[in-house]
Design a protein around this motif. Sequence first.
Motif, mmCIF file in Angstrom:
data_model
loop_
_atom_site.group_PDB
_atom_site.id
_atom_site.type_symbol
_atom_site.label_atom_id
_atom_site.label_comp_id
_atom_site.label_asym_id
_atom_site.label_seq_id
_atom_site.Cartn_x
_atom_site.Cartn_y
_atom_site.Cartn_z
ATOM 1 N N TRP B 57 11.303 4.517 3.027
ATOM 2 C CA TRP B 57 11.709 3.872 4.276
ATOM 3 C C TRP B 57 10.445 3.562 5.084
ATOM 4 O O TRP B 57 9.371 4.076 4.800
ATOM 5 C CB TRP B 57 12.671 4.741 5.088
ATOM 6 C CG TRP B 57 12.112 6.031 5.594
ATOM 7 C CD1 TRP B 57 11.528 6.255 6.800
ATOM 8 C CD2 TRP B 57 12.097 7.279 4.900
ATOM 9 N NE1 TRP B 57 11.139 7.563 6.903
ATOM 10 C CE2 TRP B 57 11.468 8.222 5.764
ATOM 11 C CE3 TRP B 57 12.542 7.714 3.653
ATOM 12 C CZ2 TRP B 57 11.292 9.558 5.416
ATOM 13 C CZ3 TRP B 57 12.345 9.043 3.296
ATOM 14 C CH2 TRP B 57 11.737 9.948 4.178
ATOM 15 N N GLY B 58 10.588 2.715 6.054
ATOM 16 C CA GLY B 58 9.423 2.270 6.807
ATOM 17 C C GLY B 58 8.525 1.410 5.936
ATOM 18 O O GLY B 58 8.958 0.901 4.895
ATOM 19 N N LYS B 59 7.285 1.260 6.362
ATOM 20 C CA LYS B 59 6.355 0.422 5.616
ATOM 21 C C LYS B 59 5.265 1.285 4.984
ATOM 22 O O LYS B 59 4.981 2.379 5.460
ATOM 23 C CB LYS B 59 5.725 -0.606 6.554
ATOM 24 C CG LYS B 59 6.727 -1.634 7.070
ATOM 25 C CD LYS B 59 6.040 -2.702 7.893
ATOM 26 C CE LYS B 59 6.975 -3.868 8.158
ATOM 27 N NZ LYS B 59 8.124 -3.501 9.002
ATOM 28 N N HIS B 69 3.493 -5.893 5.537
ATOM 29 C CA HIS B 69 4.961 -5.895 5.659
ATOM 30 C C HIS B 69 5.647 -5.260 4.448
ATOM 31 O O HIS B 69 6.843 -5.406 4.266
ATOM 32 C CB HIS B 69 5.457 -7.338 5.849
ATOM 33 C CG HIS B 69 4.778 -8.038 6.980
ATOM 34 N ND1 HIS B 69 4.990 -7.681 8.294
ATOM 35 C CD2 HIS B 69 3.859 -9.037 6.999
ATOM 36 C CE1 HIS B 69 4.227 -8.442 9.082
ATOM 37 N NE2 HIS B 69 3.538 -9.261 8.314
ATOM 38 N N GLU B 71 7.489 -2.853 2.063
ATOM 39 C CA GLU B 71 8.391 -1.703 2.160
ATOM 40 C C GLU B 71 8.578 -1.149 0.766
ATOM 41 O O GLU B 71 9.163 -1.811 -0.095
ATOM 42 C CB GLU B 71 9.735 -2.140 2.761
ATOM 43 C CG GLU B 71 9.585 -2.588 4.207
ATOM 44 C CD GLU B 71 10.901 -3.056 4.812
ATOM 45 O OE1 GLU B 71 11.957 -2.881 4.178
ATOM 46 O OE2 GLU B 71 10.854 -3.592 5.931
#
Lengths: 103, 461
Positions: B57-59, B69, B71
Amino acid sequence: MSNESLSPEYVRKVAKLSRLALSDEQVAKYGSQMSAVLGYMERLRELDLRDVEPMANVGGTTNRLDPDEPGKMLPNAALMKIAPETMPPFVKVPKVLGEGGGA
Amino acid sequence: MSADRIGPSLAAAERLQPTLNAFVQLFDAEKARNASSGSGPLVGTPVALKDNLCLSWGKTTCASNMLRHYESPYTATAVQKLLDAGAAVIGKTNLDEFAMGSSCENSCFGPTFNPWDTTRVPGGSSGGSAAAVAAGIVPLALGSDTGGSVRQPASHCGIVGVKPTYGRVSRYGLVAYASSLDQIGTLTPTVGEAAAALSVICGHDPLDTTSSREPVPDLVSALEQPVEGLRLAVPRQARNQANHPEVARVFEETIAEYRRLGATIVDVELPLLDHGIAAYYIVAPAEASSNLARFDGIRYGHRAALGPGEDLFDLYCKSRSEGFGPEVQRRIMLGTHVLSSGYYDAYYNTALKVRRRMKQDFDRIFADCQAVLMPASPSPAFKVGEKTSDPLAMYLEDVYTVTINLAGLPAMSIPAGFASVEGKQLPVGVQLVSPAFDEARMLRIARMFERATPWHTRRPA
């Protein structure tokens, strides 16, 4: 190895092999910085390494084969999500064949 | 139930972010708690991850415009082990782009600053992780160490940084820089916290073919037991180097302290110490040029917009030139050069021979001694911007650390004192190096020193 600084033509050749597009300014800057680093590496020539075998990896492990069984894979949808341009289930790319295919 | 540590940790991270820029991403407390297993030896422990460790999750940015960007669809094994042990990931920390650097300045998010003196660098490349631990935001952060990237920032930030033996921790989910050197490590305030974290993350992983099957002993329970008859090797070359006078003083005081603790100091030769940088900056860029070939703008990462008449080759070149910062471009080109036909033998093959000799030199020392003691870095933390225009000067920062990665050995930096520089007190670490897979004893040797000295208790204002 050589102490000479790298020529702009040579730096451009390395950049092309590295798949990098450099400006003239970058060619000059990277060229002189790389020359300094490579000049520093000259000190390795002082060493007598005639009887030494190269060591690429400390583990000394040889290829390890896994059993040929299907494992957990990332689903296609997860990979489509991170691709820059898609036409699911495919990734879109510019024309590959012919001139400029990059092969 | 014990007090919540996640909320306060996130609050501290947010409060200090404008001053330190240690994080590139923070998660909310609920997400952090929910993603944790909620039980285990690290239950409730807030942790930070260097942003070259994949998390689903997140980058996962590697502090690069190439992955700004990105992921990750999966989580690194070492990170999953922390989550399974009850730890909660509060955020991702800043680094030198793709872990290439010694100052945490090569980041697309700007530099991280040293909590002891915010005009100075925290060291690198795991600088965000080191700053976050030193500032008291988290009691544990993961970093990666390819040539000193855990140990040098730990030294500059006054904390404990451990690089385990090559293969001890799975590299699955660590974005590759130089695969034969990369190893995930821990940054913690104390040796005990390092031992607890390493107990969780070490061990074999079928998803990493270089991951070792060597059993992991109990690292925690024997920690307080001093090593009897300790023989500590001090390389002559580590004393003769052009060390900063304050680093030299702290190092001599550390030697004296170990002697006082009953250790026998053995003077040894590490003849190739001065050749380490040259060998490392051949091997690491060579592997990097190969590893980073995957970033081509096709399957993930930055893709450049093409103009009329531009083709696939232009797409590769433009995407990579726009995505990678200068240091990454330099290392890719250096690597391409040293591997190119005509230069392969002169550079790469020579470096691999030096690598074997270095390993043999350490083997010879370890036949008679349990560990090597040397500085972690030749100088205390330097000023932000001081070395950015001279890559070679930056590389020389790594003189004491790179050799260890080439030899694949475990090593750690421990707080050993303070340097008085321009009216500031800057932390200085020393480094212990052990035989392969001997982390348990290395930690005990470190703990002997820690228990006898106050340095690990000092925190920045």
